[in-house]
Design an enzyme around this catalytic site. Sequence first.
Site, PDB file in Angstrom:
ATOM      1  N   MET A   3     -11.881  -5.701   4.836  1.00 26.92           N
ATOM      2  CA  MET A   3     -11.124  -4.763   5.677  1.00 26.92           C
ATOM      3  C   MET A   3     -10.856  -5.420   7.029  1.00 26.92           C
ATOM      4  SD  MET A   3     -10.560  -2.246   3.748  1.00 26.92           S
ATOM      5  CE  MET A   3      -9.584  -1.418   5.004  1.00 26.92           C
ATOM      6  N   MET A   8     -12.143   4.752  -0.882  1.00 26.63           N
ATOM      7  CA  MET A   8     -12.843   4.953   0.400  1.00 26.63           C
ATOM      8  C   MET A   8     -13.516   6.316   0.317  1.00 26.63           C
ATOM      9  SD  MET A   8      -9.855   3.397   2.796  1.00 26.63           S
ATOM     10  CE  MET A   8      -8.645   3.569   1.507  1.00 26.63           C
ATOM     11  N   ASP A  61      -4.705   3.849  -1.979  1.00 29.44           N
ATOM     12  CA  ASP A  61      -5.809   4.169  -1.064  1.00 29.44           C
ATOM     13  C   ASP A  61      -6.300   5.600  -1.268  1.00 29.44           C
ATOM     14  OD1 ASP A  61      -6.148   1.813   0.574  1.00 29.44           O
ATOM     15  OD2 ASP A  61      -4.159   2.228   1.393  1.00 29.44           O
ATOM     16  N   MET A  89      -8.903   8.381  -0.032  1.00 28.59           N
ATOM     17  CA  MET A  89      -9.761   8.739   1.117  1.00 28.59           C
ATOM     18  C   MET A  89     -10.267  10.162   0.945  1.00 28.59           C
ATOM     19  SD  MET A  89      -7.339   7.325   4.138  1.00 28.59           S
ATOM     20  CE  MET A  89      -6.717   5.641   4.148  1.00 28.59           C
ATOM     21  N   ASP A 121      -7.055  -6.345   3.806  1.00 27.89           N
ATOM     22  CA  ASP A 121      -6.468  -5.005   3.873  1.00 27.89           C
ATOM     23  C   ASP A 121      -6.517  -4.449   5.290  1.00 27.89           C
ATOM     24  OD1 ASP A 121      -5.477  -2.532   3.258  1.00 27.89           O
ATOM     25  OD2 ASP A 121      -7.246  -1.854   2.147  1.00 27.89           O
ATOM     26  N   SER A 145       0.841  -1.202   0.000  1.00 25.98           N
ATOM     27  CA  SER A 145       0.000   0.000   0.000  1.00 25.98           C
ATOM     28  C   SER A 145       0.870   1.244   0.000  1.00 25.98           C
ATOM     29  CB  SER A 145      -0.916   0.005   1.224  1.00 25.98           C
ATOM     30  OG  SER A 145      -1.561   1.261   1.282  1.00 25.98           O
ATOM     31  N   HIS A 162      -8.310   1.479  -4.245  1.00 28.41           N
ATOM     32  CA  HIS A 162      -9.298   1.251  -3.186  1.00 28.41           C
ATOM     33  C   HIS A 162      -9.969   2.588  -2.870  1.00 28.41           C
ATOM     34  CE1 HIS A 162      -9.805   0.043   1.371  1.00 28.41           C
ATOM     35  NE2 HIS A 162     -10.967   0.174   0.756  1.00 28.41           N
ATOM     36  N   HIS A 201      -1.164  -1.096  -4.289  1.00 27.36           N
ATOM     37  CA  HIS A 201      -2.451  -0.750  -3.688  1.00 27.36           C
ATOM     38  C   HIS A 201      -2.491   0.761  -3.445  1.00 27.36           C
ATOM     39  CE1 HIS A 201      -6.072  -1.784  -1.343  1.00 27.36           C
ATOM     40  NE2 HIS A 201      -5.685  -0.855  -0.482  1.00 27.36           N
TER      41      HIS A 201
HETATM   42  C1  DX5 Z   1      -6.697   1.538   5.436  1.00 33.67           C
HETATM   43  C2  DX5 Z   1      -6.182   1.307   4.031  1.00 33.67           C
HETATM   44  C3  DX5 Z   1      -5.125   0.278   3.963  1.00 33.67           C
HETATM   45  C4  DX5 Z   1      -3.833   0.692   4.623  1.00 33.67           C
HETATM   46  C5  DX5 Z   1      -3.112  -0.536   5.083  1.00 33.67           C
HETATM   47  O1  DX5 Z   1      -7.759   2.397   5.399  1.00 33.67           O
HETATM   48  O2  DX5 Z   1      -7.235   0.891   3.192  1.00 33.67           O
HETATM   49  O3  DX5 Z   1      -4.869  -0.117   2.630  1.00 33.67           O
HETATM   50  O4  DX5 Z   1      -3.002   1.423   3.741  1.00 33.67           O
HETATM   51  O5  DX5 Z   1      -2.038  -0.132   5.851  1.00 33.67           O
HETATM   52  P1  DX5 Z   1      -1.424  -1.068   6.979  1.00 33.67           P
HETATM   53  O6  DX5 Z   1      -0.899  -2.270   6.282  1.00 33.67           O
HETATM   54  O7  DX5 Z   1      -0.356  -0.200   7.586  1.00 33.67           O
HETATM   55  O8  DX5 Z   1      -2.523  -1.399   7.949  1.00 33.67           O
HETATM   56 ZN    ZN Z   2      -6.711  -0.049   1.206  1.00 30.28          ZN
END
Ligand code: DX5
Ligand code: ZN
Length: 216
Positions: A137, A68, A35, A37, A175, A8, A66, A33
């Site tokens: 998750m 979010m 993320d 947000m 994840d 990630s 991903h 990956h």
């Molecule tokens: C959390 C993200 C994850 C995060 C994982 O909201 O969706 O992808 O980056 O990070 P670690 O492996 O540090 O929990």
């Molecule tokens: Zn993620």
Amino acid sequence: MSTQIAPSILAADFANLQSEVEMINRSEADFIHVDIMDGRFVPNISFGIPVTEAIHRHAAKPLDVHLMIVEPDLYLDAFRAAGAEIISVHYEACTHLHRTIQAIRKLGAKAGVAINPHTSVGLLNEVIEEIDLVCIMSVNPGFGGQKFIENTYSKVSRLKELILAKRSKALIEIDGGVNIQNAPLLVEAGADVLVAGSFVFNSPDPLATIRSLKNL
Ligand code: DX5
Ligand code: ZN
């Protein structure tokens, strides 16, 4: 097939994104990956379309994006154009999930559905055959570096049963809080893809850490 690994980029050094992406290129990872947000679906803001595009420009591995975010339908085209190979939306953010899955596939991307820790895998019963990847998750989304939720193992087993019963081709991705202790148990329960952020990027040798996850 051996376990697929998706480091990630959220845990990378954003001031040196190019070299971080190049490190993943040289590694045994299968995806990057990404993320996204929005500060609404989750209580944090990461980055958006231009940064995804910049990651894609240097990436030799497919982007696993991903989302979010609320109202993901508004941004599917933009993330596909920015280079997303897999686009995962949250079950909890989609009123018309079936329609959203079709829209992702129509763009030529693989359709992923992410489920929060409180969301039961059984809720995917009617759509599992349409999904390419389910992202379970294993932390509450919003932040890297959180503690792995132990209930995840049984969710993985139940999802695996559902996938087999429906003859779905969906991959199971995990994840949040993945590390070398829980990774073998997750694979044993049926996980196909492991996302790892802080475990990879905070380690002294990220390439070796990715290798250790890949060769469980
Ligand atoms: C959390 C993200 C994850 C995060 C994982 O909201 O969706 O992808 O980056 O990070 P670690 O492996 O540090 O929990
Ligand atoms: Zn993620």
